[in-house]
Design an enzyme around this catalytic site. Structure first.
Site, PDB file in Angstrom:
ATOM      1  CD  GLU A 163      27.939 -50.540  73.903  1.00  0.00           C
ATOM      2  OE1 GLU A 163      27.944 -50.101  72.745  1.00  0.00           O
ATOM      3  OE2 GLU A 163      28.952 -50.535  74.631  1.00  0.00           O
ATOM      4  CG  ASP A 164      21.707 -49.723  78.617  1.00  0.00           C
ATOM      5  OD1 ASP A 164      21.940 -48.551  78.285  1.00  0.00           O
ATOM      6  OD2 ASP A 164      20.664 -50.092  79.191  1.00  0.00           O
TER       7      ASP A 164
END
Ligand SMILES: [Zn+2]
Length: 341
Positions: A163-164
């Site tokens: 994910e970020d």
């Protein structure tokens, strides 16, 4: 053979640093011993399996068994001892440990540790000689904690998706597997927390794996996306999103690679003017930001709403594995090899 007691004593000293149940001893003989033994055996026509090497190994091993009560396991030992009768040195390495867990994290923490932008891994003043960025990461936090549990600093991480940095990952968290090389201790708690600058990385559902997984399971994930559209979103647009992405297939064009076909299981969205909150369940490997913007992905949120939509942040609410890990079965294969002619 006079040296076997001494070598057993050295081995006992070396293995004291490790937690183990089983071990195996390998021997390096001094220069020329093997050749002289071969000559002797052929000259006197000696048969039988016992050699200087196997006898020395057996004597060292039984010396260790007597004082430690550990078991010899030649097929899959926790500890491998190499006793060099030439130099008198004993070296020990332990079988790697494989651990499965799930991590959750706050915003502002990247998944992997990144190279120092100044020296690109070489080590400089800015990164304190480590070669890595000082910004917090899940990997760095887990390395520190698992290092404390196992007494090893050598680890290889495999993540089930990513994910970020600004994404939050909520419990039960995203699965990962870590290989710990030559651990001194093999036990890692099933749940633990690791402090980072911006909060806490927590691990749960931990378990030790029997060996290295050969395949990772496919997975799907639930994500909450905050997005912004170029135009106001209508209730019809929201209905269209929901209908269009009920068990839909989307194409992800990967330049230089074959396109990937990914499933979108469901999309539910609410809007206030141009601001959108989207709850989506997607196949692992489908990039969330592209699914929203439509860059290389079709159909996309932008495409269905017929206006440009950009993802601002997305959180990971749940990661579901489809099926388990597969392992090579080391011990069983060995046995089969032995019965085979
Ligand atoms: Zn640096």
């Amino acid at each position: 053979m006079d040296a076997t007691d001494e070598m057993a004593e050295r081995t006992r000293r070396e293995v004291r640093a490790y937690e183990f149940r089983t071990f195996a001893v390998g021997i390096t003989l001094p220069e020329g011993v093997q050749e002289r033994e071969d000559e002797l055996r052929s000259e006197l026509r000696l048969k039988g399996n016992e050699t200087v090497k196997t006898q020395a190994a057996r004597l060292v091993a039984s010396g260790v068994v007597r004082s430690t009560r550990k078991r010899v396991d030649k097929a899959r030992p926790d500890l491998s001892v190499l006793a060099d009768f030439g130099t008198g040195e004993v070296s020990v390495s332990s079988r790697p440990a494989f651990f499965y867990g799930r991590y959750s994290k706050p915003a502002g923490v990247s998944q992997r540790r990144l190279l120092c932008p100044e020296c690109r891994g070489g080590g400089c003043q800015k990164c304190g000689g480590t070669g890595f960025d000082r910004k917090p990461s899940v990997e760095e936090a887990l390395r520190r904690k698992i290092g404390e549990f196992t007494g090893s600093e050598r680890m290889i991480f495999t993540w089930l998706g990513s994910e970020d940095r600004e994404s939050r990952v909520f419990p039960p968290g995203r699965p990962f597997v870590v290989e710990v090389k030559s651990p001194k201790k093999r036990r890692i708690p099933t749940r633990f927390g690791a402090r980072v600058k911006r909060g806490l990385v927590s691990v749960s559902s931990g378990r030790t794996l029997p060996s290295k997984p050969v395949t990772l399971p496919p997975f799907r994930f639930l994500t909450r996306i905050k997005a912004r559209a170029a135009a106001n979103i209508t209730p019809e647009g929201l209905r269209e999103l929901r209908a269009r992405f009920r068990r839909a297939e989307v194409t992800f064009e990967r330049p230089g690679n074959r396109p990937a076909f990914k499933k979108v299981y469901s999309v539910a969205a609410s809007a206030k003017g141009k601001a959108l909150v989207i709850d989506a369940e997607l196949d692992g490997g489908l990039p969330v930001k592209r699914f929203v913007s439509g860059e290389l992905v079709s159909p996309s949120v932008s495409e269905v709403l017929k206006t440009e939509v950009g993802c601002r942040t997305f959180d990971i609410c749940r990661v579901k594995e489809k099926g388990g890990f597969r392992f090579t079965e080391v011990a069983r294969n060995k046995e089969k090899d032995q019965v085979a002619p």
